[in-house]
Design an enzyme around this catalytic site. Structure first.
Site, PDB file in Angstrom:
ATOM      1  N   HIS A  82     -55.417  42.041  59.848  1.00 57.25           N
ATOM      2  CA  HIS A  82     -54.312  41.565  59.015  1.00 57.25           C
ATOM      3  C   HIS A  82     -53.247  40.854  59.845  1.00 57.25           C
ATOM      4  CE1 HIS A  82     -51.602  40.567  55.961  1.00 57.25           C
ATOM      5  NE2 HIS A  82     -50.662  41.047  56.735  1.00 57.25           N
ATOM      6  N   TYR A 139     -50.592  36.594  60.655  1.00 57.06           N
ATOM      7  CA  TYR A 139     -49.219  36.194  60.986  1.00 57.06           C
ATOM      8  C   TYR A 139     -49.152  35.551  62.364  1.00 57.06           C
ATOM      9  CZ  TYR A 139     -48.378  38.864  56.836  1.00 57.06           C
ATOM     10  OH  TYR A 139     -48.446  39.329  55.551  1.00 57.06           O
ATOM     11  N   HIS A 168     -58.361  32.341  48.650  1.00 60.31           N
ATOM     12  CA  HIS A 168     -57.041  32.730  49.177  1.00 60.31           C
ATOM     13  C   HIS A 168     -56.843  32.237  50.603  1.00 60.31           C
ATOM     14  CE1 HIS A 168     -53.746  35.248  50.605  1.00 60.31           C
ATOM     15  NE2 HIS A 168     -54.557  35.872  51.432  1.00 60.31           N
ATOM     16  N   PHE A 169     -57.830  32.457  51.450  1.00 56.39           N
ATOM     17  CA  PHE A 169     -57.485  32.176  52.850  1.00 56.39           C
ATOM     18  C   PHE A 169     -57.582  30.704  53.228  1.00 56.39           C
ATOM     19  CE2 PHE A 169     -61.751  34.282  53.802  1.00 56.39           C
ATOM     20  CZ  PHE A 169     -62.389  33.205  54.385  1.00 56.39           C
ATOM     21  N   HIS A 170     -58.187  29.893  52.350  1.00 59.02           N
ATOM     22  CA  HIS A 170     -58.142  28.465  52.665  1.00 59.02           C
ATOM     23  C   HIS A 170     -56.806  27.832  52.282  1.00 59.02           C
ATOM     24  CE1 HIS A 170     -62.381  28.996  53.486  1.00 59.02           C
ATOM     25  NE2 HIS A 170     -62.357  27.838  54.092  1.00 59.02           N
ATOM     26  N   ARG A 209     -68.472  36.545  47.516  1.00 63.10           N
ATOM     27  CA  ARG A 209     -68.269  35.731  48.699  1.00 63.10           C
ATOM     28  C   ARG A 209     -69.503  35.902  49.577  1.00 63.10           C
ATOM     29  NH1 ARG A 209     -63.777  38.715  52.617  1.00 63.10           N
ATOM     30  NH2 ARG A 209     -64.342  36.988  53.988  1.00 63.10           N
ATOM     31  N   ARG A 210     -69.688  35.022  50.549  1.00 63.54           N
ATOM     32  CA  ARG A 210     -70.776  35.153  51.518  1.00 63.54           C
ATOM     33  C   ARG A 210     -72.139  35.296  50.860  1.00 63.54           C
ATOM     34  NH1 ARG A 210     -67.570  39.837  54.805  1.00 63.54           N
ATOM     35  NH2 ARG A 210     -66.621  38.455  56.312  1.00 63.54           N
TER      36      ARG A 210
HETATM   37 FE1  HAS Z   1     -54.067  37.246  53.063  1.00 65.01          FE
HETATM   38  C1  HAS Z   1     -57.234  38.570  52.723  1.00 65.01           C
HETATM   39  C2  HAS Z   1     -52.768  39.860  51.291  1.00 65.01           C
HETATM   40  C3  HAS Z   1     -50.869  36.062  53.615  1.00 65.01           C
HETATM   41  C4  HAS Z   1     -55.279  35.091  55.436  1.00 65.01           C
HETATM   42  N1  HAS Z   1     -55.912  36.890  53.904  1.00 65.01           N
HETATM   43  C5  HAS Z   1     -57.085  37.525  53.608  1.00 65.01           C
HETATM   44  C6  HAS Z   1     -58.135  36.959  54.396  1.00 65.01           C
HETATM   45  C7  HAS Z   1     -57.577  36.007  55.201  1.00 65.01           C
HETATM   46  C8  HAS Z   1     -56.173  35.963  54.871  1.00 65.01           C
HETATM   47  C9  HAS Z   1     -58.269  35.174  56.256  1.00 65.01           C
HETATM   48  O1  HAS Z   1     -53.668  42.623  50.398  1.00 65.01           O
HETATM   49  C10 HAS Z   1     -59.614  37.339  54.299  1.00 65.01           C
HETATM   50  C11 HAS Z   1     -60.054  38.352  55.287  1.00 65.01           C
HETATM   51  C12 HAS Z   1     -61.522  38.612  55.110  1.00 65.01           C
HETATM   52  O2  HAS Z   1     -62.337  37.834  55.630  1.00 65.01           O
HETATM   53  O3  HAS Z   1     -61.869  39.572  54.402  1.00 65.01           O
HETATM   54  N2  HAS Z   1     -52.188  37.822  52.499  1.00 65.01           N
HETATM   55  C13 HAS Z   1     -51.876  38.916  51.771  1.00 65.01           C
HETATM   56  C14 HAS Z   1     -50.427  38.979  51.569  1.00 65.01           C
HETATM   57  C15 HAS Z   1     -49.906  37.905  52.226  1.00 65.01           C
HETATM   58  C16 HAS Z   1     -51.013  37.193  52.824  1.00 65.01           C
HETATM   59  C17 HAS Z   1     -49.681  40.007  50.807  1.00 65.01           C
HETATM   60  N3  HAS Z   1     -53.248  35.836  54.260  1.00 65.01           N
HETATM   61  C18 HAS Z   1     -51.912  35.521  54.354  1.00 65.01           C
HETATM   62  C19 HAS Z   1     -51.720  34.503  55.356  1.00 65.01           C
HETATM   63  C20 HAS Z   1     -52.972  34.231  55.872  1.00 65.01           C
HETATM   64  C21 HAS Z   1     -53.905  35.076  55.171  1.00 65.01           C
HETATM   65  C22 HAS Z   1     -50.394  33.927  55.741  1.00 65.01           C
HETATM   66  C23 HAS Z   1     -53.383  33.290  56.946  1.00 65.01           C
HETATM   67  C24 HAS Z   1     -52.599  32.485  57.623  1.00 65.01           C
HETATM   68  N4  HAS Z   1     -54.863  38.871  52.153  1.00 65.01           N
HETATM   69  C25 HAS Z   1     -54.144  39.844  51.528  1.00 65.01           C
HETATM   70  C26 HAS Z   1     -55.052  40.921  51.119  1.00 65.01           C
HETATM   71  C27 HAS Z   1     -56.327  40.565  51.533  1.00 65.01           C
HETATM   72  C28 HAS Z   1     -56.179  39.273  52.180  1.00 65.01           C
HETATM   73  C29 HAS Z   1     -54.720  42.158  50.413  1.00 65.01           C
HETATM   74  C30 HAS Z   1     -57.632  41.366  51.364  1.00 65.01           C
HETATM   75  C31 HAS Z   1     -58.269  41.041  50.104  1.00 65.01           C
HETATM   76  C32 HAS Z   1     -59.663  41.638  49.998  1.00 65.01           C
HETATM   77  O4  HAS Z   1     -59.951  42.219  48.937  1.00 65.01           O
HETATM   78  O5  HAS Z   1     -60.478  41.513  50.919  1.00 65.01           O
HETATM   79  C33 HAS Z   1     -48.414  37.583  52.340  1.00 65.01           C
HETATM   80  O6  HAS Z   1     -48.046  37.480  53.680  1.00 65.01           O
HETATM   81  C34 HAS Z   1     -48.042  36.360  51.574  1.00 65.01           C
HETATM   82  C35 HAS Z   1     -46.550  36.144  51.495  1.00 65.01           C
HETATM   83  C36 HAS Z   1     -46.256  34.714  51.180  1.00 65.01           C
HETATM   84  C37 HAS Z   1     -45.419  34.278  50.252  1.00 65.01           C
HETATM   85  C38 HAS Z   1     -45.263  32.795  50.025  1.00 65.01           C
HETATM   86  C39 HAS Z   1     -43.980  32.234  50.592  1.00 65.01           C
HETATM   87  C40 HAS Z   1     -43.974  30.749  50.463  1.00 65.01           C
HETATM   88  C41 HAS Z   1     -43.547  29.886  51.408  1.00 65.01           C
HETATM   89  C42 HAS Z   1     -43.620  28.413  51.141  1.00 65.01           C
HETATM   90  C43 HAS Z   1     -42.275  27.868  50.710  1.00 65.01           C
HETATM   91  C44 HAS Z   1     -42.418  26.495  50.210  1.00 65.01           C
HETATM   92  C45 HAS Z   1     -41.479  25.558  50.312  1.00 65.01           C
HETATM   93  C46 HAS Z   1     -41.840  24.214  49.796  1.00 65.01           C
HETATM   94  C47 HAS Z   1     -40.179  25.765  50.987  1.00 65.01           C
HETATM   95  C48 HAS Z   1     -44.615  35.209  49.424  1.00 65.01           C
HETATM   96  C49 HAS Z   1     -42.949  30.341  52.692  1.00 65.01           C
HETATM   97  C50 HAS Z   1     -40.759  23.469  49.100  1.00 65.01           C
HETATM   98  C51 HAS Z   1     -41.308  22.112  48.896  1.00 65.01           C
HETATM   99  C52 HAS Z   1     -40.597  21.063  48.460  1.00 65.01           C
HETATM  100  C53 HAS Z   1     -41.241  19.740  48.416  1.00 65.01           C
HETATM  101  C54 HAS Z   1     -39.192  21.161  48.007  1.00 65.01           C
HETATM  102 CU   CU1 Z   2     -54.347  41.221  55.216  1.00 62.55          CU
END
Ligand code: HAS
Ligand code: CU1
Length: 573
Positions: free
Chosen positions: A239, A243, A390-392, A453-454
C-alpha cells in the site's frame, strides 16, 4: 524563492534562471541516467499494455507471439517494468536532484552512481527470468507461485538502491540543517525528505519478505513459505508504495506547477501538513488489500479500514490547496467568474496540461480508492477488473502523466537541449489522458459485471464465457483504450527520443528549475507559521510513524510468525 526563513536565497544559477547559459554539471548526468533508464523500462512495459487491453477485448494476441509465452508472462513484465522499475528509477533521480538544487548542495556522486548501477544491474538480473518465462509470478509475486531466484535478488537490489538514494537525500538535508540552525527546511526538500522517510518505514515489509523468506526459499535453502505471512509483508509495503509513487507528483503539483502557471503556492504550511500526514499514516493500512484473506481478525481489518479513510485526508487537502493555487494563477492571468477562470490556465503548454489532466483523472482514481477501502464495497470489486481500472487512473496517470510533464522541462534542463516538439508533447498527454479514462471506464464497468482481473479470456470455461458475453461493451472499450494509449505512448516517446538524440544549440539557455514562491512567505508578523515549526521535526514524525506501524501491525505479524504454515513453491504457468 523567498528570502525569509522559509527557503532562503539560493545561489545556484538556474534557480532564478533566466539569462544564464546552460551549465553541465555532474549531478545532472547521473540524474539523466536515472530518468532515461526509468523511461526505457516504461517504454517496454507500455508496449505490452495494448496486448493486455486486447485480451480484455477477447482478442488473444499471445498465442501468435513468438517472444511471450502467455498473457501472464506479458502481465508480469508489464506490471514489474511500469509499476516497480520505472517509478523507482524516476523517483530516485528526481527526489535526489530537486532537494540538492534547492539547497545548493552537490550529492556524493560515487554514492549516487553506485545506487544507479546497483539498480540497473538488479533490474537486468530480474529481467532475465521474466523474459525466459521463469518468473511469471505477476508484480505481486504471491507465494506459493515461485519465480527464479534471480527475480527476487534483482528486486532486492532495486529496492536497496532506492534506499541508498533516500539515505543520501536525508543525510544531505541533515547536513544543511546543522549548517543552518534555526532555519526552516525549504519546501521541496521538506517534501522530498518526508517522502524518503515514509519509504524507509514502508519498505521494511518487502525487505523482510524478500530477504528472509523468498530468496532462501527460491534457492532451495528453506522448504516452504507461509502464504498469509508473505502476503501480509507484501501489502505492508504494497500500500504505501503507492504514496512513494504519488508524493513525487504532489511535490510537483504543490511546489513547481504554481510557477509553471505563473502563480504561487497558496499555502506552504498546508503542503507540509499533507506530507507529514503521509509520513505518519501511509503504512498502517495494508490490510485493506487483504479484506478477503482468511486468518486476519476482522477487528484489525476494520482498524486498517478506518486508517485508510484517514490517509485520504492529506489527498483531500491537496485537492483543495492545489486547486486554490490554480485559481490564484488564473486570476493573476486575468481569469474571471466562477468557472471561466480555468480557461486562463496555460492549456497550450504540455508541462501544465499533462499535470492538470493527471490531477483530473486522480479525482476519479481517488474516489474509487475510497470505495475500495470500504470493506463491504470491496467485497464486490476485489479481484475484478475494477482494480486495474482503479490503479491505471492513479499510478497510470496521477504519477505517470505527471512524470511525462516533468520530463518535458527536466530533460531539457539536464541536457541543455530543446524539447523536440511542444505540440506533439501536448498531443501525447491528451491521448494518454483520454486513453486512461476510457480504459478506466471499461474496466470499472467490467468489474461490476464480475469480470475477473488477471484472466486470460481465451482460456475461460463456458461459465465465464457467459459473463464475458454480458460485458461486450465495456470490454470493447478496454480494447479501444489500449489503441488510444498506444498512440499516446508513440507520441510521447517520439518527443523524448527526438529531444535526447537532438543536438544542443550553441548558446543554449538554462531551463530553470521552476521552484515556486508562496503567496504569504511566513505566518503573521513575518514569523514562521507555528505549524511549520512543529512539522519541522521530521525525525520525531519518523519515529512516531515507526511506533504506529508497530502498534497496527505488530500483534498480527507476531501471531503469524509464531504460527506459520509453510508451503512449497509451485509453477502454475
Ligand atoms: Fe489504491 C488497490 C484504496 C490511492 C494504486 N491501488 C490499488 C492497487 C494499486 C493502487 C496499484 O482500500 C492494486 C494493487 C493490486 O495489484 O492488488 N487507493 C486507495 C485509497 C487511496 C488510493 C483509499 N491507489 C492510490 C494511489 C495509487 C493507488 C495514489 C497509485 C499511485 N487501492 C485502495 C484499496 C485497494 C487499492 C482498498 C485494494 C482493492 C482490492 O480489493 O484489491 C487514496 O489515497 C485516494 C485519495 C485520493 C483522493 C483524490 C484527491 C484528488 C486530487 C486531485 C485534485 C485535482 C485538482 C484538479 C486540483 C481523495 C489530489 C483541478 C483541475 C482544474 C483544471 C481546475
Ligand atoms: Cu492500498
Amino acid at each position: 524563492m523567498t528570502s525569509t526563513p522559509l527557503g532562503g536565497p539560493d545561489t545556484t544559477p538556474d534557480v532564478r534562471g533566466r539569462g544564464h547559459g546552460y551549465a553541465a554539471h555532474p549531478h545532472k548526468k547521473v540524474t539523466l541516467y536515472f530518468l532515461a533508464t526509468g523511461l526505457l523500462a516504461l517504454l517496454i512495459g507500455v508496449l505490452i499494455g495494448p496486448l493486455q487491453a486486447l485480451n480484455y477485448a477477447g482478442v488473444d494476441v499471445y498465442s501468435h507471439l513468438p517472444f511471450l509465452k502467455s498473457y501472464y508472462q506479458g502481465l508480469s513484465l508489464h506490471g514489474v517494468l511500469n509499476a516497480l522499475v520505472f517509478t523507482t528509477f524516476f523517483i530516485s533521480g528526481l527526489l535526489l536532484y530537486l532537494p540538492c538544487r534547492e539547497l545548493g548542495v552537490r550529492p556524493n556522486l560515487i554514492v549516487a552512481w553506485g545506487a544507479y548501477w546497483t539498480m540497473t544491474v538488479g533490474t537486468a538480473l530480474a529481467a532475465v527470468p521474466l523474459l525466459t518465462n521463469d518468473a511469471t509470478v505477476l508484480y505481486t509475486f504471491y507465494p506459493p507461485l515461485m519465480g527464479h531466484p534471480l527475480f527476487y535478488i534483482g528486486a532486492a537490489m532495486l529496492v536497496a538502491a532506492s534506499l541508498v538514494v533516500g539515505i543520501q537525500t536525508v543525510t544531505i538535508w541533515w547536513g544543511w540543517k546543522r549548517r543552518n540552525p534555526g532555519r526552516v527546511t525549504p519546501i521541496v526538500t521538506y517534501m522530498s525528505v518526508a517522502t524518503w522517510m515514509m519509504w524507509f518505514v514502508a519498505s521494511l515489509g518487502l525487505v523482510v519478505e524478500v530477504l528472509v523468506f523468498l530468496i532462501p526459499w527460491s534457492l532451495g535453502i528453506t522448504k516452504g513459505v507461509d502464504p498469509l505471512l508473505a502476503r501480509t509483508l507484501f501489502w505492508y509495503t504494497g500500500h504505501p508504495i503507492v504514496y512513494f509513487w504519488l508524493l513525487p507528483a504532489y511535490v510537483s503539483w504543490y511546489a513547481l506547477v504554481p510557477r509553471q502557471m505563473g502563480g504561487r503556492i497558496v499555502s506552504e504550511p498546508l503542503a507540509r501538513l499533507a506530507f507529514a500526514l503521509f509520513l505518519l499514516i501511509s503504512t498502517p493500512v495494508g490490510f485493506h488489500h487483504q479484506y478477503t484473506d482468511p486468518g486476519i481478525p476482522a477487528l484489525w481489518k476494520v482498524v486498517h479500514m478506518l486508517l485508510t479513510f484517514l490517509v485520504a485526508v492529506p489527498s483531500l487537502l491537496t485537492a483543495f490547496s492545489v486547486a486554490a493555487s490554480m485559481e490564484y494563477a488564473a486570476r493573476l492571468r486575468g481569469g474571471r467568474g466562477w468557472i471561466r477562470w480555468m480557461g486562463r490556465l496555460p492549456w497550450k503548454d504540455a508541462i501544465f496540461t499533462g499535470q492538470a489532466l493527471a490531477m483530473i483523472s486522480f479525482i476519479f482514481g481517488g474516489a474509487g480508492g475510497i470505495a475500495n477501502a470500504s470493506m463491504a464495497i470491496d467485497a464486490v470489486v476485489h479481484n475484478t477488473a475494477w482494480i486495474p481500472g482503479h490503479f491505471h487512473i492513479t499510478v497510470g496517470t496521477a504519477t505517470t502523466l505527471t512524470f511525462f510533464a516533468v520530463s518535458f522541462w527536466l530533460l531539457p534542463h539536464l541536457t541543455g537541449k530543446k524539447l523536440a516538439s511542444p505540440r506533439v508533447a501536448l498531443w501525447s498527454v491528451w491521448f494518454w489522458f483520454a486513453g486512461m479514462m476510457v480504459f478506466a471506464l471499461g474496466m470499472h464497468w467490467e468489474g461490476l459485471l464480475g469480470i475477473p482481473r488477471r484472466a486470460q479470456i481465451s482460456a475461460a470455461g463456458p461459465e465465464l464465457q457467459a459473463v464475458y458475453h454480458k460485458a461486450a461493451v465495456p470490454m470493447a472499450l478496454t480494447g479501444i483504450s489500449g489503441m488510444i494509449l498506444l498512440v499516446g505512448a508513440v507520441l510521447y516517446f517520439g518527443v523524448i527520443f527526438a529531444t535526447l538524440l537532438g543536438r544542443r544549440e550553441a548558446g543554449a539557455q538554462e531551463v530553470p528549475v521552476p521552484f515556486s514562491e508562496q503567496v504569504a512567505a511566513a505566518g503573521k508578523d513575518g514569523r514562521v507559521h507555528a505549524m511549520t515549526r512543529v512539522l519541522e521535526n521530521l525525525w520525531a514524525l519518523f519515529f512516531v510513524a515507526l511506533a504506529l506501524v508497530a502498534v497496527m501491525y505488530g500483534p498480527e505479524l507476531v501471531a503469524m510468525l509464531l504460527n506459520q504454515h509453510p508451503v512449497p513453491g509451485a509453477r502454475l504457468w
